[in-house]
Design a protein around this motif. Structure first.
Motif, PDB file in Angstrom:
ATOM      1  N   GLN A 152       0.833  -1.212   0.000  1.00 48.21           N
ATOM      2  CA  GLN A 152       0.000   0.000   0.000  1.00 48.21           C
ATOM      3  C   GLN A 152       0.864   1.258   0.000  1.00 48.21           C
ATOM      4  O   GLN A 152       0.551   2.235  -0.675  1.00 48.21           O
ATOM      5  CB  GLN A 152      -0.957  -0.027   1.197  1.00 48.21           C
ATOM      6  N   SER A 167      -2.897  -1.269  -5.048  1.00 47.77           N
ATOM      7  CA  SER A 167      -4.240  -1.470  -4.507  1.00 47.77           C
ATOM      8  C   SER A 167      -4.353  -2.915  -4.026  1.00 47.77           C
ATOM      9  O   SER A 167      -4.172  -3.849  -4.804  1.00 47.77           O
ATOM     10  CB  SER A 167      -5.268  -1.187  -5.608  1.00 47.77           C
ATOM     11  N   GLN A 184      -6.825  -5.665  -2.190  1.00 51.88           N
ATOM     12  CA  GLN A 184      -8.207  -5.972  -1.802  1.00 51.88           C
ATOM     13  C   GLN A 184      -8.236  -7.106  -0.789  1.00 51.88           C
ATOM     14  O   GLN A 184      -7.552  -8.108  -0.972  1.00 51.88           O
ATOM     15  CB  GLN A 184      -9.020  -6.436  -3.021  1.00 51.88           C
TER      16      GLN A 184
END
Length: 281
Positions: free
Chosen positions: A254, A259, A261
């Motif tokens: 990060q 990104s 998830q």
């Protein structure tokens, strides 16, 4: 096996491959490669060697299109056999099928190279004992030399009975568009170390393995990611030793701007070239 694919290392667990025709692909993966089917639906089949663990999943996407050239994605996934005798039995069986085959001696390992019917690359290999590997200044000595196939064939005359139970997903080798960006992602983000260089390629590992991941720009610098419905790699998993190690990787990724998830049992992230990874325990 020497423990390079267990705690405290981070290593590749399984690979999901997209194929044009599931039944056609299954014929190859079962009869030629020697996998067993663990589970199967109309568009998906999980393959195993021990009847419990999925190593490879085949998936036929909707409106699937053939693999295109000059794309990032899979170069090959690599099946690690427990012993040289296992490689001997596999090689004899494979030669009997008449299916095309490549081969190389990499000093650290002896390897066979195969393309599945859709052009997905597969390596089948055995490691030499790590005490025979040569390290210098933190890098392991690897090359591509001619394989002594006759010596391998002389190792065993056992009958072929499919891939042995102790087979592992040894490593994955990926085409990327930008070597430096990919290096940063895998090293600073995921915690791998560079252990070898090759022209336009880098080999990465944890725990001083010769490589768990390799990345190259052999499809061209700036190679784009393949369309979602294209034959090729869908995702692969990286197995972390514990939750703390995985959380640290998530934070590092990060911070790099990736990104990440969160799913129920794993995290999903894509490297800078669009190769999707599941971070699992």
């Amino acid at each position: 096996m020497e423990g390079f694919h267990q705690k405290p290392n981070i290593y590749v667990g399984e690979v999901t491959i997209k194929v044009k025709d599931l039944d056609n692909a299954l014929t190859f993966y079962q009869n030629i490669m020697g996998f067993q089917v663990l589970e199967k639906t109309n568009r998906k089949a999980a393959l195993t060697t021990d009847g419990k663990t999925t190593l490879v999943t085949l998936e036929q996407p909707e409106n699937v299109i053939p693999k295109e050239g000059r794309m990032s994605g899979l170069y090959h996934f690599a099946i690690l056999l427990p012993t040289r005798a296992d490689l001997s039995v596999f090689l004899r069986h494979f030669l009997g099928t008449g299916y095309p085959l490549g081969a190389a001696d990499h000093y650290v390992s002896e390897a066979l190279y195969i393309n599945d019917p859709d052009g997905n690359g597969i390596e089948v290999y055995r490691d030499r004992p790590s005490k025979e590997w040569n390290w210098k200044n933190g890098l392991v000595d690897m090359a591509t030399e001619e394989l002594d196939g006759n010596s391998i064939l002389a190792e065993s005359d056992a009958e072929w009975n499919g891939l042995p139970e102790g087979t592992l997903m040894g490593h994955i080798h990926l085409h990327v568009g930008d070597l430096k960006k990919a290096e940063e992602f895998y090293i600073k983000g995921l915690g791998f170390e560079i252990v070898s260089h090759y022209p336009q390629a880098v080999f990465l590992s944890t725990g001083r393995y010769h490589h768990h991941i390799a990345i190259n720009t052999w499809q061209g610098v700036g190679a784009a990611a393949a369309p979602q419905n294209s034959v090729g790699l869908k995702w692969y998993s990286l197995v972390f030793p514990d939750e703390a190690a995985r959380e640290k990787a998530v934070q590092n990724l990060q911070q790099l701007g990736s990104s990440v998830q969160k799913e129920t049992e794993y995290y999903v992230v894509s490297d800078p070239s669009g190769n999707q990874i599941r971070l699992v325990l």
